[in-house]
Design a protein around this motif. Structure first.
Motif, PDB file in Angstrom:
ATOM      1  N   UNK A  43       0.793  -1.221   0.000  1.00  0.00           N
ATOM      2  CA  UNK A  43       0.000   0.000   0.000  1.00  0.00           C
ATOM      3  C   UNK A  43       0.823   1.267   0.000  1.00  0.00           C
ATOM      4  N   UNK A  44       2.131   1.141   0.140  1.00  0.00           N
ATOM      5  CA  UNK A  44       3.012   2.311   0.208  1.00  0.00           C
ATOM      6  C   UNK A  44       4.017   2.288  -0.933  1.00  0.00           C
ATOM      7  N   UNK A  45       4.583   1.118  -1.186  1.00  0.00           N
ATOM      8  CA  UNK A  45       5.577   0.992  -2.242  1.00  0.00           C
ATOM      9  C   UNK A  45       6.932   0.606  -1.699  1.00  0.00           C
ATOM     10  N   UNK A  46       7.952   0.757  -2.541  1.00  0.00           N
ATOM     11  CA  UNK A  46       9.309   0.401  -2.150  1.00  0.00           C
ATOM     12  C   UNK A  46      10.204   1.621  -2.127  1.00  0.00           C
ATOM     13  N   UNK A  47      10.936   1.794  -1.017  1.00  0.00           N
ATOM     14  CA  UNK A  47      11.822   2.953  -0.887  1.00  0.00           C
ATOM     15  C   UNK A  47      13.267   2.505  -0.976  1.00  0.00           C
ATOM     16  N   UNK A  48      14.008   3.103  -1.905  1.00  0.00           N
ATOM     17  CA  UNK A  48      15.422   2.822  -2.093  1.00  0.00           C
ATOM     18  C   UNK A  48      16.235   3.976  -1.537  1.00  0.00           C
ATOM     19  N   UNK A  49      17.216   3.646  -0.689  1.00  0.00           N
ATOM     20  CA  UNK A  49      18.100   4.658  -0.102  1.00  0.00           C
ATOM     21  C   UNK A  49      19.547   4.230  -0.316  1.00  0.00           C
ATOM     22  N   UNK A  50      20.415   5.205  -0.602  1.00  0.00           N
ATOM     23  CA  UNK A  50      21.839   4.953  -0.813  1.00  0.00           C
ATOM     24  C   UNK A  50      22.616   5.908   0.082  1.00  0.00           C
ATOM     25  N   UNK A  51      23.550   5.357   0.859  1.00  0.00           N
ATOM     26  CA  UNK A  51      24.365   6.184   1.742  1.00  0.00           C
ATOM     27  C   UNK A  51      25.810   5.756   1.733  1.00  0.00           C
ATOM     28  N   UNK A  52      26.662   6.567   2.325  1.00  0.00           N
ATOM     29  CA  UNK A  52      28.085   6.242   2.411  1.00  0.00           C
ATOM     30  C   UNK A  52      28.322   5.226   3.515  1.00  0.00           C
ATOM     31  N   UNK A  53      29.118   4.201   3.215  1.00  0.00           N
ATOM     32  CA  UNK A  53      29.434   3.194   4.224  1.00  0.00           C
ATOM     33  C   UNK A  53      30.199   3.853   5.368  1.00  0.00           C
ATOM     34  N   UNK A  54      29.693   3.707   6.564  1.00  0.00           N
ATOM     35  CA  UNK A  54      30.237   4.386   7.741  1.00  0.00           C
ATOM     36  C   UNK A  54      29.201   5.285   8.375  1.00  0.00           C
ATOM     37  N   UNK A  55      28.256   5.789   7.570  1.00  0.00           N
ATOM     38  CA  UNK A  55      27.141   6.552   8.131  1.00  0.00           C
ATOM     39  C   UNK A  55      26.079   5.567   8.610  1.00  0.00           C
ATOM     40  N   UNK A  56      25.237   5.957   9.584  1.00  0.00           N
ATOM     41  CA  UNK A  56      24.219   5.039  10.105  1.00  0.00           C
ATOM     42  C   UNK A  56      23.297   4.526   8.998  1.00  0.00           C
ATOM     43  N   UNK A  57      22.938   3.274   9.134  1.00  0.00           N
ATOM     44  CA  UNK A  57      22.057   2.635   8.160  1.00  0.00           C
ATOM     45  C   UNK A  57      20.617   3.088   8.409  1.00  0.00           C
ATOM     46  N   UNK A  58      20.344   4.361   8.102  1.00  0.00           N
ATOM     47  CA  UNK A  58      19.021   4.943   8.292  1.00  0.00           C
ATOM     48  C   UNK A  58      18.664   5.767   7.063  1.00  0.00           C
ATOM     49  N   UNK A  59      17.389   5.797   6.735  1.00  0.00           N
ATOM     50  CA  UNK A  59      16.941   6.531   5.557  1.00  0.00           C
ATOM     51  C   UNK A  59      17.351   8.004   5.620  1.00  0.00           C
ATOM     52  N   UNK A  60      17.293   8.590   6.842  1.00  0.00           N
ATOM     53  CA  UNK A  60      17.582  10.010   6.971  1.00  0.00           C
ATOM     54  C   UNK A  60      19.063  10.345   6.784  1.00  0.00           C
ATOM     55  N   UNK A  61      19.920   9.316   6.752  1.00  0.00           N
ATOM     56  CA  UNK A  61      21.344   9.542   6.516  1.00  0.00           C
ATOM     57  C   UNK A  61      21.746   9.173   5.085  1.00  0.00           C
ATOM     58  N   UNK A  62      20.768   8.877   4.245  1.00  0.00           N
ATOM     59  CA  UNK A  62      21.060   8.558   2.850  1.00  0.00           C
ATOM     60  C   UNK A  62      21.459   9.818   2.088  1.00  0.00           C
ATOM     61  N   UNK A  63      22.316   9.662   1.098  1.00  0.00           N
ATOM     62  CA  UNK A  63      22.684  10.803   0.261  1.00  0.00           C
ATOM     63  C   UNK A  63      21.694  10.963  -0.890  1.00  0.00           C
ATOM     64  N   UNK A  64      20.972   9.898  -1.228  1.00  0.00           N
ATOM     65  CA  UNK A  64      19.941   9.966  -2.247  1.00  0.00           C
ATOM     66  C   UNK A  64      18.938   8.847  -1.977  1.00  0.00           C
ATOM     67  N   UNK A  65      17.650   9.128  -2.198  1.00  0.00           N
ATOM     68  CA  UNK A  65      16.615   8.122  -1.973  1.00  0.00           C
ATOM     69  C   UNK A  65      15.432   8.404  -2.886  1.00  0.00           C
ATOM     70  N   UNK A  66      14.581   7.379  -3.063  1.00  0.00           N
ATOM     71  CA  UNK A  66      13.382   7.519  -3.899  1.00  0.00           C
ATOM     72  C   UNK A  66      12.386   6.432  -3.535  1.00  0.00           C
ATOM     73  N   UNK A  67      11.103   6.791  -3.538  1.00  0.00           N
ATOM     74  CA  UNK A  67      10.040   5.834  -3.252  1.00  0.00           C
ATOM     75  C   UNK A  67       9.284   5.506  -4.523  1.00  0.00           C
TER      76      UNK A  67
END
Length: 760
Positions: free
Chosen positions: A593-617
């Motif tokens: 009902x929401x979809x799929x969210x892809x997030x990409x971040x730098x290894x070393x930053x926390x594995x959280x959507x808000x720390x991604x450098x780019x994302x898209x739903x």
């Protein structure tokens, strides 16, 4: 004196012959059908013949025994109970007799009430009377009734017009397919019209007639399955018989041109899937099938009955032979596969893609329902022996990294390694590689072999050294890349995670004049090319972008299209990638009902959507439910790009104010920490040969032996007792329980009963 010795010797011989007992020997296993395949044996060490029968008199075992050991009341009671439990029937019996060939299994010695009819072949007497001799063409075993299905009971119906048949036969439970099965033979009488047909009714244990399954076989060749109901009249006053056709097929039977009886089987799977097929065809090849997904039919189908409508006459035979129900390699337990060395009983190959099986069709050509009957497949790490049905291990022992394997134990001599995906390896597409968190040993100076992996230092983990695979992409522009690695699955957070490193090399050394793009494709479990998500890292624009990659079609052509949906320009990161490797984490989370969210971040930053450098739903209806693989390629054939994959995730959790903190994550993978390497396609098992030092981060554990990346942290009626003669039997010689002289026999029967119920 010589004459006296001769007479004495003759008397001794006569006494020996008199003392010897001749019995039939036969067991209903390995394709034998008793009593027809029985042989006679003479013994002076035994004094009784024994017969095991099902409740209807069908013989399953004949043998010679010692009366004082096997013919006691206690023994007979025990084995009779065993027969009922094992065959899911009742009325089983064990009997002893004491004259030559007395256990011939004929009706003279059977407790089944024989029904005479003109089609049955009379059996020979057990042995000739005094003064008589055997016919010259008579064998020592009873004559097989070769035609009409060798049924135990035959009867006729003339314009019966019954809603509920007056003769019911319980369905027998077939352990191989875990279905309820019944067998009957039939032939239509004189032609009345094209609507002549026979009806098979299937009812529940209580013999209720409010709802039934009905199978109709017509003279014109069609077969149909109906849901038969008694519907109350709106104004009261009784019920109306309703026949709702659910499915039908045409021209699949031939009553016009085939004389005599024709045999059919019926099966019920999971109490809702009704099938009918011909005798001689396997259970996986029905003529017609219907699945009652709405469960409108009878609860727990138990009996079937045969009848005819008004104007139709037919003859029936029930409790008949059933040749060809299973394949020769059909099995229930691993013990059934002992004739095929190094095999186990399973519905599908243990080593996918490497074991075609031993049936006429290789596994890749099986139809969807063919796995209903289990087969004997090669054990993990083995393949078929050429010109044999057994299996062997062609690898045995891997002695250096990146050498071929297809089971984790192949890598057991290389410390801290696992057998994982490697498409560069011919045939097996797998090789022994370092488990994440480790790096290769230095090559042995004497042999050149790389004989294992050592734990990474803290400094190593944040570099390319923390990647289990390193490779270079050059002269490749692919829509679906050949080079792929598995993603990891976090069941706690319901997301797929991967880590990769990439370097673009110095701009001055670029083979494409600085116009280089690293391309990472994210694929679903089937690696489908119609829809993917793509990450592109472009040197020229300094952009890191997310693309929706789809096959688009117009009237004549199809096109491969990458549509930019989100990007981020990062000049500093580009400079770092030109001077060395930079690591990225990838996170994909799908919600209905929401979809799929892809997030990409730098290894070393926390594995959280808000720390991604780019994302898209992706909120479209075609959003990928999961991402199982990362594929690596380039945007231009002249580009030369180096990657690292299956790398250590540096910082899965640093923030303490989130509910799913590091502690929760660690607990959720507590069992995983003890399970390196992975040992099967779907489960995690412990390997004592692999040493894992220090605290293992759960994200450093993976295996593409599980390509999904999964951390996956049931009027008076006559009832005939059931029998399927020639049904699948797990080999009797392996399954007979031990009879104890002490008081443990009740425990044996209890265990047997429990084992039987586990098949239901």
């Amino acid at each position: 004196m010589k004459a006296m010795l001769t007479v004495g010797g003759f008397l001794l011989a006569v006494i020996s012959v008199v003392d010897a007992l001749m019995c039939y020997q036969c067991a209903n296993t390995d394709g034998k059908l008793c009593p027809y395949d029985a042989s006679t044996y003479t013994s002076t060490a035994h004094d009784a013949c024994i017969t095991w029968k099902l409740g209807n008199g069908s013989v399953i075992l004949q043998n010679l025994v010692s009366a004082k050991e096997e013919c006691t009341e206690e023994k007979i009671k025990f084995w009779s109970r065993f027969i009922d439990l094992y065959y899911n029937a009742y009325g089983g019996s064990v009997s002893c007799c004491y004259s030559d060939r007395c256990n011939d299994g004929s009706s003279l010695h059977s407790n089944f009430v024989d029904v005479s009819n003109k089609n049955k072949v009379p059996t020979l007497p057990a042995y000739p009377s005094i003064g008589e001799s055997w016919p010259s063409n008579a064998g020592l075993a009873p004559v097989r009734k070769a035609e009409n299905g060798n049924c135990e009971k035959y009867y006729d119906k003339f314009s019966a017009d019954e809603w509920m048949p007056d003769i019911l036969i319980p369905l027998a439970y077939d352990r191989a397919s875990q279905t309820k099965v019944g067998v009957f033979y039939t032939k239509l009488g004189e032609r009345n019209n094209n609507n002549d047909h026979v009806i098979v009714r299937i009812v529940n244990r209580a013999k209720q007639n409010l709802t039934m399954y009905s199978i109709k076989l017509f003279r014109v060749g069609s077969v149909s399955i109906h849901l038969s109901k008694l519907e109350p009249q709106r104004n009261g006053g009784g019920f109306i018989q309703q026949e709702g056709k659910k499915t039908s097929v045409n021209k699949v039977v031939d009553f016009e041109n085939e004389d005599g009886y024709q045999g059919f089987w019926i099966s019920i799977k999971d109490d809702i899937t009704v099938s009918l097929g011909r005798i001689g065809e396997k259970l996986i090849n029905p003529l017609v099938q219907f699945s009652d997904v709405l469960r409108e039919g009878p609860d727990e189908p138990y009996y079937f009955g045969l009848t005819t409508p008004d104007g139709t006459s037919a003859s029936f035979g029930v409790n008949c032979d059933m040749p060809g129900l299973h394949f020769p390699d059909t099995c229930v337990t691993d013990g059934d596969c002992e004739d095929y060395p190094e095999t186990v009983c399973a519905p599908k190959p243990v080593n996918p893609g490497l074991d075609p099986g031993i049936r006429n069709l290789p596994f890749k050509e099986w139809a969807e329902g063919d796995t209903l009957l289990k087969s004997c497949w090669c054990k993990e790490g083995t393949v078929r022996i050429p010109m044999s049905k057994g299996c062997y291990d062609p690898i045995r022992k891997v002695v250096t990294l990146r050498d071929a394997c297809f089971a984790d134990y192949h890598c057991s001599h290389l410390p801290n390694t696992v057998c994982t995906l490697d498409l560069s390896v011919p045939k097996y597409n797998m090789s022994c590689q370092c488990i994440p968190g480790h790096k290769p040993f230095e090559a042995d100076p004497r042999t050149g072999l790389v004989e294992g992996c050592a734990p990474l230092t803290a400094a190593d983990k944040g570099t390319i050294e923390g990647c289990a695979r390193r490779f270079t992409i050059q002269d490749k522009v692919e829509w679906v890349p050949d080079t792929i690695t598995p993603m990891m699955r976090d069941e706690v957070r319901n997301m797929d995670v991967g880590v990769f490193f990439v370097t673009l090399g110095r701009s001055s050394e670029s083979l494409n004049k600085g116009d280089d793009t690293a391309v990472i494709r994210l694929l679903n479990e089937g690696k489908e090319r119609k829809k993917m998500l793509t990450i592109k890292i472009d040197r020229k624009s300094s952009k890191i972008g997310i693309y929706e990659s789809k096959i688009t079609r117009n009237f004549f052509f199809s096109n491969e299209n990458d549509r930019l949906v989100s990007d981020f320009k990062d000049f500093d990161t580009k400079i770092r990638m030109e001077n060395g490797y930079v690591g990225f984490w990838v996170q994909y989370k799908y919600q209905d009902g929401y979809g799929g969210k892809l997030s990409v971040g730098l290894n070393g930053s926390p594995l959280r959507e808000e720390f991604a450098i780019v994302s898209w739903t992706d909120s479209s209806t075609t959003a990928l439910p999961s991402v199982k693989f990362m594929g690596f390629t380039a945007g231009n054939a002249k580009s030369r790009i180096m990657f690292g994959a299956n790398c250590v995730l540096l910082n899965p959790n640093l923030l303490q104010n989130y509910d799913d903190s590091a502690l929760v994550l660690e607990k959720s993978f507590e069992s995983v920490k003890q399970t390196l390497p992975l040992q099967s396609l779907s489960t995690l098992k412990t390997s004592p040969e692999v040493s894992v030092q220090g605290n293992v981060n759960p994200w450093t554990t993976y295996s593409s032996l599980n390509p999904s990346g999964g951390y996956a942290s049931a009027d008076k009626q006559i009832v005939l007792e059931p029998v399927i003669k020639g049904q699948y039997l797990t080999k009797l010689k392996r399954l007979l329980p031990t009879y104890f002289n002490e008081e443990d026999n009740d425990k044996v029967l209890l265990a047997l009963d429990k084992a039987y119920r586990s098949y239901r």
